[in-house]
Design an enzyme around this catalytic site. Sequence first.
Site, mmCIF file in Angstrom:
data_model
loop_
_atom_site.group_PDB
_atom_site.id
_atom_site.type_symbol
_atom_site.label_atom_id
_atom_site.label_comp_id
_atom_site.label_asym_id
_atom_site.label_seq_id
_atom_site.Cartn_x
_atom_site.Cartn_y
_atom_site.Cartn_z
ATOM 1 N N HIS A 264 62.523 -6.888 89.489
ATOM 2 C CA HIS A 264 61.501 -6.756 90.623
ATOM 3 C C HIS A 264 61.661 -8.308 91.103
ATOM 4 O O HIS A 264 62.107 -8.580 92.326
ATOM 5 C CB HIS A 264 60.208 -6.600 90.429
ATOM 6 C CG HIS A 264 59.690 -5.260 90.130
ATOM 7 N ND1 HIS A 264 60.199 -4.249 90.509
ATOM 8 C CD2 HIS A 264 59.066 -4.689 88.853
ATOM 9 C CE1 HIS A 264 59.804 -3.099 90.114
ATOM 10 N NE2 HIS A 264 59.302 -3.266 88.800
ATOM 11 N N ASP A 315 63.435 2.942 88.884
ATOM 12 C CA ASP A 315 62.297 2.513 88.431
ATOM 13 C C ASP A 315 61.095 3.933 88.320
ATOM 14 O O ASP A 315 61.296 4.671 87.117
ATOM 15 C CB ASP A 315 61.342 1.590 89.280
ATOM 16 C CG ASP A 315 60.051 0.723 88.692
ATOM 17 O OD1 ASP A 315 59.679 1.263 87.582
ATOM 18 O OD2 ASP A 315 59.680 -0.094 89.136
#
Length: 434
Positions: A264, A315
């Site tokens: 991220h 994810d």
Amino acid sequence: MGTVIHCRTAWLDGRAVPDVRIATDAGRITGVTTGPAEPGDERLSGLVFPGFANAHSHAFHRGLRGRTHGNGGSFWTWRTAMYALAGRLTPEHYRDLATAAFTEMVLAGWTAVGEFHYVHHRPDGTPYDDPNAFALALRDAARTAGIRLVLLDALYLTSAPGEPPLPEQRRFSDGSAQAWAARVRQIPTDEFFRVGVAAHSVRAVGPADLSVVAGTAWDLGVPVHVHLSEQPAENEACRRTYGCTPTELLDRAGALSPALTVVHASHVTGADVALLGARQASVAACPTTEADLGDGVGRPRALADAGTVLALGTDQHAVVDPFLEARGLEAAARLGSLERGVFAPAELVAALTTGGHRSLGLEGGSLAVGQPADLVAVRTDSVRTAGSDPAQVVLTATAQDVTDVVVAGEFRVRGGEHQAVPEARLVEILRSLA
């Protein structure tokens, strides 16, 4: 005996090249030449890419798709639903759910995946008879789907710096970094099932234990991953407790290196960007998840310019589509910079291929002699891609355009159909788990 695959167009050295013959044997590429197809060649139309590597996956999150959008909220309210799902998992349940998630990945063109794995034990935290029962369930699911799996086994010790796990987090914890490291060393591996390590985050792992994770990765010669600065609250808690950013804390612990992938990095500072670049870390962006959870817009162009290597992941699997992840990276960069073409199409392909493989410590990512024979064929004549410059197909295709997927020289997908898991079986699994 080897096979020769003729590609109408193939992605070589960052560009689309017509009429490419790729010879394979024992799961590897043994020759790459240009020229027309010859008798006996397997033929792939469209544009053939190297296999895509999914740098960040939580397979069980697939069970949340289309079930968390009713009442608005934030990352933190979404997390409550995720914990509820995690609490219901059994190894058998997880194997079925991961089989569906991994098969969907293969159908979309992912040929390798890094599974960031932190559901380890029973809900009360006690180990199963085999303390790696969940890890082996994931291995079995990947074998069925036909995808290369790097299990990124995650250390998870605290709910916040210095605080014990919440009741819903107990099954994530081994109790100590030393117990975690001992369990990880017991996981059997093979050519298609590798093990890496991870620290869940600086919320869940303190400085001394971050050093244990980094040391374990060094001892085993494996990659190490960590969630980093996904939310502003994570940065604020780190500053309150340690007087620094999460990136700076990782550096103090000796964890920043080319073997590290930070996931991220949505809220990194300029100093963080420079530090990550100087250490040549990888950054796994997950644009569709970051958008779905309202994480914010990161700084991918600055990170790449500083020296990090970009990779892409799905994810939580709100979407399983490598092309949408690539476009999401570019879209976020455009929104943040007010400019178009922040990343060249070839850079987006690199994030899906060479960047993803580097992040996972795997060979692959290019159609070259000696590389694994992992290929993805994409239609260039669909309503989405017709008329596209082949060099820009990454910006127009979707997973629906993937026709054939080859892993280690074996066709896992032909004509859009998975060869081992019928679509009806996937639908059955997902409905049963809803």
